[in-house]
Design a protein around this motif. Sequence first.
Motif, short mmCIF file in Angstrom:
data_model
loop_
_atom_site.label_atom_id
_atom_site.label_comp_id
_atom_site.label_asym_id
_atom_site.label_seq_id
_atom_site.Cartn_x
_atom_site.Cartn_y
_atom_site.Cartn_z
N UNK A 182 0.82 -1.22 0.00
CA UNK A 182 0.00 0.00 0.00
C UNK A 182 0.86 1.27 0.00
N UNK A 183 2.03 1.20 0.67
CA UNK A 183 2.92 2.36 0.73
C UNK A 183 3.55 2.63 -0.63
N UNK A 184 3.94 1.56 -1.32
CA UNK A 184 4.50 1.70 -2.67
C UNK A 184 3.47 2.36 -3.59
N UNK A 185 2.25 1.88 -3.50
CA UNK A 185 1.17 2.43 -4.34
C UNK A 185 0.91 3.90 -4.02
N UNK A 186 0.88 4.24 -2.74
CA UNK A 186 0.60 5.62 -2.33
C UNK A 186 1.63 6.58 -2.93
N UNK A 187 2.91 6.25 -2.82
CA UNK A 187 3.98 7.13 -3.32
C UNK A 187 3.92 7.21 -4.85
N UNK A 188 3.67 6.09 -5.49
CA UNK A 188 3.59 6.08 -6.96
C UNK A 188 2.47 7.00 -7.45
N UNK A 206 -1.37 -5.18 -6.85
CA UNK A 206 -2.05 -3.99 -6.33
C UNK A 206 -1.80 -2.79 -7.25
N UNK A 207 -0.56 -2.63 -7.71
CA UNK A 207 -0.23 -1.51 -8.62
C UNK A 207 -0.97 -1.68 -9.94
N UNK A 208 -0.95 -2.90 -10.51
CA UNK A 208 -1.63 -3.16 -11.79
C UNK A 208 -3.14 -2.86 -11.67
N UNK A 209 -3.75 -3.33 -10.59
CA UNK A 209 -5.20 -3.14 -10.39
C UNK A 209 -5.56 -1.66 -10.23
N UNK A 210 -4.61 -0.89 -9.70
CA UNK A 210 -4.91 0.51 -9.38
C UNK A 210 -4.47 1.46 -10.48
#
Length: 694
Positions: free
Chosen positions: A657-663, A690-694
């Motif tokens: 979730x943290x990786x996604x938030x910063x991206x 998670x990144x692909x889905x978001x």
Amino acid sequence: KLYLEAGSNVITTNTFGANELKLDKLGYTVEEVVDNAINMAKKAIEESDKSKPRFVALDLGPIGEMLEPIGTLSFDRAYEIFKRQAIQGEKSGANLIIIETMMDLYEAKAAVLAAKENTNLPVFCTMTFDENGRSFTGCMPESMVATIEGLGVDAIGVNCSLGPKQLIPIVEKISKMATVPVIVQANAGLPDIVNGQAIYNVDSEEFFIGVEKFVQLGASIIGGCCGTNPEFIKKISDNISTLKKVEIEKNNSCVVCSPSKFVEIKSPTVIGERLNPTGRNLDYIINLGLEQIEGGADILNVNVGLPDIDEKKMMPKVIKEMQSVMDVPLQVDSSNIEALEQGLRYYNGKPILNSVNGEDEILDSILPLVKKYGAAVVGLTLDKRGIPETAEERVKIAKKILNKALEYGIKKEDVFIDTLVLPVSSDGKSGKETLKALELVKHELGLKTLLGVSNISFGLPNRELLNRNFLSLALGKGLDLPIVNPNISGIMETIDAYKMLYDIDKQGKSYVEKYGNTQNVAGKNTSSSKEYSLKEIIEKGLKSEAEIKTTELLKEMEPLSIVNESIIPALNSVGVKFEKGIVFLPQLIASAETVQKSFAIIKEALMKNNKEEVVKGKIILATVEGDIHDIGKNIVKVILESYGFKVIDLGKNVPAEEVLRVAREQEITLVGLSALMTTTVKSMEKTIMLIRES
């Protein structure tokens, strides 16, 4: 208990990662975890068949951070981390310590010293090697044996990384050199990752075929690593009577080494002179060392004994700096015992110590250090009375030094004798007596010999003429280790001619290659006073010179032109050499860090001129959740930054979730994820999904 029932004599504790850095956030101390692990193993032994000898091995794995100069962890800090584990291991009742899966020779040395200096337990040590025959940091199996066995371990060998077939050439190299028992713990082949799980492709039958081969090559302690289980151990145990220990003919030649360079002392092996911290300028020393390596030096002599210099502090500083840039072995040279010990302790590899003499006090204070750190040693043929006039008296002192070294358990092959060169300007007979003594030491005592050749001409004109001719005579008498300035071409020409004439250079291949298309002038000084280009500076890893050179280039070139014409070609060149195994991880990192120094100057210049920074884009790097290893991530980071990318480093054990938030927040389209353990591949998969889905 399953492993004991399968026939294991030694069981290793589940403490591979139980160091204070990894346990920091888990709420348990090192002492608690180590104590519980050992008690569990002891309990399993108590409840198992008592007819076999059973032992508990405290397992020490890598810390998880790279040591200097590749990383930021100091040697002393690593030592303290291992010390804490080792002390508790002995206190809790472990029977031995096994240091395993080491990728960095320097870290292995820190662990061995911590175990040996703070416990009375036997110490085993194994490193891990890739299919190219080197460790992750470029260490050779031969360098491991020379260094780690020299520190006094009770068994040595290899574990992990490879399956039985791939390990055979590595085991062969270790067995030929090791004089202590050899351990082999192979993986069950090379894993495939299927649905996030590591699947190994070698069964117990095929594994045992590999075990048979290891024993034939000289291994006497066998186990299993990744992918093996009690079935594999049972297969070995059930068939142990079919395996016969084999005595392998050992390579007893003298060797010195750095992790990535292994030098067998033969006649002639060139030691480069002139290295001392003039004006405390380390860049000057590094340049001088690189010049001498390019000139033909196999080993460099390091002396830091100048007035007003604290040798004890300066010696390790110089050694660490040199080893961050160059890979040739070093000779630690000092009359200060504390400085010598510092040099031996912080040197990464097996060095030469220069020197001892025939005085009892000197022998009894320095030879124990030589033995403890596994170095080779130079013996000077002098005592309290000074340097004897006759060759025979010098040989008597040499014999005394040899006998004393043997008493301390130092191998004969590791004793070199310097019969001492005095200037012929003060005594016309001195050259003749030195040569006579050298010949007697060589043939009567069978020892390697060493001379500081240029002393012969002190106080006389045309010194190179005398030096060359004296060197030629000394080589003919059996000189093995000339200490010379290899940048005087006449010196190296004399050595090349000797190799040709004595059939050392077979069929004159090297001689013809070197001199076939040149008009060499004897005695020409080839000492490189040339100024390096920025590309060469980066390739050599000369950090402070990069700043000076970049500042100069900015006066006549645009920043982007410097990046495209010097920096990127240099990095590409180093990358190609790294792929081909010409340079290794320390040199790669040194070059990348040198580029960062250059970029800092470029950035400063751009800011002064209100221009935008040269940035190729932003990239996230993170070690995934559940994994606290950041070795790979940090290496990738320093290389990417060197190519002009801005890296947002989220650190280790980072939730998806943290990786996604910063991206999202920083609109980043490229994410680099790192994991060392197969158990955390699932976290990597979760983050990607998670990144692909978001």
